[in-house]
Scaffold this motif. Structure first.
Motif, PDB file in Angstrom:
ATOM      1  N   ASP A 108      49.391   3.332  38.250  1.00 47.94           N
ATOM      2  CA  ASP A 108      48.933   2.001  38.670  1.00 47.94           C
ATOM      3  C   ASP A 108      47.428   1.776  38.467  1.00 47.94           C
ATOM      4  O   ASP A 108      46.899   0.751  38.887  1.00 47.94           O
ATOM      5  N   ASP A 109      46.729   2.747  37.833  1.00 45.94           N
ATOM      6  CA  ASP A 109      45.279   2.612  37.589  1.00 45.94           C
ATOM      7  C   ASP A 109      44.505   2.303  38.863  1.00 45.94           C
ATOM      8  O   ASP A 109      43.513   1.576  38.850  1.00 45.94           O
ATOM      9  N   ASN A 110      44.934   2.862  39.975  1.00 45.36           N
ATOM     10  CA  ASN A 110      44.342   2.528  41.275  1.00 45.36           C
ATOM     11  C   ASN A 110      43.649   3.751  41.857  1.00 45.36           C
ATOM     12  O   ASN A 110      44.281   4.808  42.033  1.00 45.36           O
ATOM     13  N   PHE A 111      42.356   3.611  42.173  1.00 46.38           N
ATOM     14  CA  PHE A 111      41.599   4.736  42.729  1.00 46.38           C
ATOM     15  C   PHE A 111      42.208   5.229  44.038  1.00 46.38           C
ATOM     16  O   PHE A 111      42.213   6.433  44.317  1.00 46.38           O
ATOM     17  N   SER A 112      42.717   4.307  44.845  1.00 44.87           N
ATOM     18  CA  SER A 112      43.285   4.718  46.135  1.00 44.87           C
ATOM     19  C   SER A 112      44.493   5.635  45.945  1.00 44.87           C
ATOM     20  O   SER A 112      44.815   6.421  46.842  1.00 44.87           O
ATOM     21  N   SER A 113      45.140   5.565  44.779  1.00 43.95           N
ATOM     22  CA  SER A 113      46.262   6.469  44.505  1.00 43.95           C
ATOM     23  C   SER A 113      45.771   7.913  44.401  1.00 43.95           C
ATOM     24  O   SER A 113      46.492   8.845  44.762  1.00 43.95           O
ATOM     25  N   ILE A 114      44.535   8.087  43.913  1.00 42.21           N
ATOM     26  CA  ILE A 114      43.965   9.432  43.842  1.00 42.21           C
ATOM     27  C   ILE A 114      43.762   9.979  45.252  1.00 42.21           C
ATOM     28  O   ILE A 114      44.072  11.134  45.544  1.00 42.21           O
ATOM     29  N   VAL A 115      43.241   9.126  46.135  1.00 41.86           N
ATOM     30  CA  VAL A 115      43.014   9.548  47.521  1.00 41.86           C
ATOM     31  C   VAL A 115      44.348   9.868  48.194  1.00 41.86           C
ATOM     32  O   VAL A 115      44.467  10.858  48.925  1.00 41.86           O
ATOM     33  N   ASP A 116      45.365   9.048  47.945  1.00 44.21           N
ATOM     34  CA  ASP A 116      46.692   9.330  48.497  1.00 44.21           C
ATOM     35  C   ASP A 116      47.227  10.657  47.965  1.00 44.21           C
ATOM     36  O   ASP A 116      47.880  11.418  48.703  1.00 44.21           O
ATOM     37  N   ALA A 117      46.958  10.932  46.685  1.00 46.04           N
ATOM     38  CA  ALA A 117      47.416  12.195  46.092  1.00 46.04           C
ATOM     39  C   ALA A 117      46.714  13.383  46.732  1.00 46.04           C
ATOM     40  O   ALA A 117      47.331  14.446  46.947  1.00 46.04           O
TER      41      ALA A 117
END
Length: 680
Positions: free
Chosen positions: A392-401
């Motif tokens: 999803d090209d979303n930085f918050s997805s990195i934090v969730d990961a």
């Protein structure tokens, strides 16, 4: 506007009459269209960009500017109503119909611009209702027969770089005048003003006439003398010189609302965020302020540098900068700078995750510990070089990961903690029984049952533990951190010692007491012996003769009376240990269920993370208890496992012996939180 729809938003104050009078605006539209490879298309009811988002935004800008001809704009409006899919690029089609693209001077980070050479033709017409562009007759004649002085160079790029190579400026009435220092300062100030508003600025310029030299008559063929210049990219900066400045555009790509919260989560989790971008320094600082890396642009002082400034620093200064607490930003950065920053961080023991989407990002993505490519806008090269692709090209997805990764690691440790402490308890039980000289409390078949069946469901369910409530407030662990620390081993031993002690202790309590801490154990009719007798049961036959001899005992369980008196008196410690052995086995099972609850979190109390946060664990415990009830209360299975049913008071004794394991672990968690807080 905020989308790729040509009707979303408008240009404030721009009328068709003003467009006819302002050559600068039409020149900007021409550069936006011709220096562009993006395509705006209508798919599934939404306008989307196929290509670079920045170029897509410029195409939409041109669509909103329109064309000077009232008749053409009327036809474009009709087409957008009749066929929105074709009408979304109607202005671009009309502009492109007026010139032919002969060559493209690709973007490079040295000159920070790209350009195209076009041959202008007689004005074309806007697309009709069928979406067809009808060009004038001259536009369809061979290029070699057209006038030799109609070529034009259209340039777009970083405003400071484009402006540096401009010598003239185009005025609204079409007049070209020398670019004075005052004009240059005015444009520079406007760029700074727009950049401080987090706008990504682009400068536009043109070049035509004698200044193009050999390219003035270039016809697009490989045999033309000027073609050699276009094959040498080192000459591009010279070609893009002595330009005429025509205008600026500012694009805003607002950060997603969740990014600021994700940045804050990184800060509390001990994760530093370093921004490396090709944007203007002021734009980068403004965006970093928007997303929370800096409290305000003023806080960027000493933390914001261009790629050139970073490259000019000594090795020690670079290291001090990238290792300083808090975030920082590097603007107008080149691929080499990204690699240098990643390399410095890794040399200083940091775990580096690098994000990128372009071909030039691939070396840094490969060099980082974790390369993260964009799944939507990322190139195939970037995806191939990375370890992870964001769908999803979303930085918050990195934090969730990161949160999910920490949770998985914690759950793995919970499984290990549960299994080791439980198995240590079984070992301690066997060792303690032998050391004290007591009858064997647990049979091999009972230990196998506990290890293979009873322990299995809770251990599996621990893999479904939710993240700790403070999982993103803990510092990152080191790469070389031991999976089982010294403190963890101490915890395993303390809990294991209690498990073993309680299992052996309840065995001894039944033999030596008829009541314990207010619980009546005499209802089964068993006779208590001394602890000395229990630990020296092998000498039973020597304990006197006649009236002084050991008389044994009888007891009942599950409606069956067991008699170990007379000649069978000494069998009270062997065959007669079924009730005591059942208590030991049941205590071990119950303690391990309680121990599974302890494993919900390594350091957080059960009062904060109660058992029901993991319903799978409660279900697994119910399954384990159910299996234990089956072998205890179904006579056929009870015989196989050499156990007997327990009454209510005996269950109370089991709970009394098992429950303290939760209290012990709560105390250990308090100590663990203190050690974590103090860093010891």
């Amino acid at each position: 506007g905020t989308s790729y729809a040509p009707a979303d938003g408008d240009i404030v104050g721009l009328t068709n009459d003003k467009l006819k009078q302002d050559v600068c605006i039409t020149s900007v539209a021409q550069v936006c269209v011709m220096c562009n490879e993006a395509v705006i298309e209508l798919k599934d009811g939404q306008y989307k960009c196929a290509g670079e988002p920045t170029e897509g935004a410029l195409k939409v800008l041109a669509e909103k500017i329109g064309v000077p001809s009232d008749a053409d704009m009327s036809r474009i409006a009709d087409l957008r109503v009749a066929d929105p899919a074709k009408g979304c690029q109607a202005v671009s089609a009309a502009v492109a119909a007026e010139c032919v693209k002969l060559a493209t001077l690709e973007f490079d980070r040295g000159r920070k611009s790209m350009s195209v050479i076009v041959k202008e033709q007689e004005s074309g017409a806007a697309p009709d209702a069928g979406g067809t562009v009808k060009r004038a007759t001259r536009a369809n004649t061979p290029l070699r027969t057209r006038p030799a002085d109609t070529n034009k160079l259209l340039v777009k790029g970083a405003p400071e770089c484009v402006l540096e190579r401009c010598a003239q400026v185009l005025l609204p009435d079409g007049t070209v005048v020398a670019l004075s220092d005052a004009m240059r300062a005015e444009v520079t100030a406007k760029v700074a003003e727009m950049s401080k508003s987090a706008l990504r600025c682009l400068g536009f310029a043109v070049k035509s006439g004698a200044g193009l030299q050999d390219l003035r008559a270039y016809d697009g063929s490989d045999t033309h003398p000027a073609h050699k210049q276009l094959m040498d990219s080192a000459l591009y900066a010279g070609i893009e010189s002595d330009l005429t400045f025509v205008g600026l555009a500012g694009l805003r790509d607002p950060p997603r609302p969740e990014v600021r919260g994700a940045i804050e989560a990184c800060a509390t989790a001990g994760i530093r965020v370093i921004v490396i971008t090709g944007d203007n320094k002021l734009t980068a600082e403004a965006i970093c302020s928007d997303i929370g890396i800096f409290a305000s642009p003023a806080d960027a002082e000493g933390k914001s540098f261009t790629g050139r400034e970073f490259g000019a620093m000594s090795r020690e200064q670079q290291t001090a900068l990238v290792m300083a607490p808090g975030g920082c930003v590097f603007s107008r950065a080149e691929p080499k700078h990204k690699q240098d920053i990643v390399r410095l961080l890794k040399e200083n023991g940091q775990v580096v995750a690098m994000t990128g989407d372009g071909v030039n990002d691939a070396p840094a993505l490969k060099l980082a510990d974790i390369g993260i490519a964009m799944g939507i806008t990322g190139t195939a090269v970037a995806k191939e070089a990375s370890d992870m692709v964001l769908a999803d090209d979303n930085f918050s997805s990195i934090v969730d990961a990161i949160s999910e990764g920490r949770s998985i690691y914690n759950n793995m440790k919970a499984f290990i903690r549960y299994m080791i402490s439980s198995n240590v308890g079984e070992v301690v039980s066997i060792f303690l029984t032998a050391a004290l000289g007591m009858p064997e409390g647990l049979l091999p078949v009972q230990l196998l049952w506990v290890n293979l069946v009873t322990d299995g469901p809770p251990a599996t369910a621990l893999g479904f533990n939710p993240p700790d409530v403070d999982i993103m407030t803990k510092k990152p662990r080191k790469k070389d951190e031991d999976l089982i620390s010294s403190w963890a081993m101490v915890r395993y031993l303390i809990v294991g010692l209690y498990v073993g002690g309680a299992t052996v202790g309840i065995f001894a309590i039944w033999y030596t007491h008829t009541a314990f801490m207010g619980i009546d154990l005499s209802q089964d009719g068993h006779t208590a012996v001394t602890f000395h007798q229990l630990t020296h049961w092998g000498d039973c036959s020597t304990w006197g003769k006649g009236k002084t001899a050991f008389k044994g005992s009888t007891f009942s369980a599950g409606g069956v009376t067991y008699d170990y008196t007379g000649e069978n008196a000494c069998d009270y410690f062997t065959e007669g240990k079924t009730k005591a052995s059942t208590l030991s086995l049941t205590t071990l099972v119950v303690i391990e269920m309680f121990n599974a609850l302890n494993a919900l979190s390594e350091d957080i109390s059960l009062l904060v993370m109660p058992p029901w946060i993991n319903p799978y664990l409660l279900l697994a415990m119910a399954v384990s208890f159910g299996l234990h009830f089956v072998i205890m209360y179904i006579p056929a299975f009870a015989t196989i496992f050499a156990i007997v049913p327990l009454d209510v008071n005996e269950w109370l004794l089991v709970l009394l012996c098992a429950a303290p394991v939760c209290l012990i672990d709560e105390v250990l968690k308090v100590i663990g939180r203190y050690l974590l807080k103090t860093g010891t």
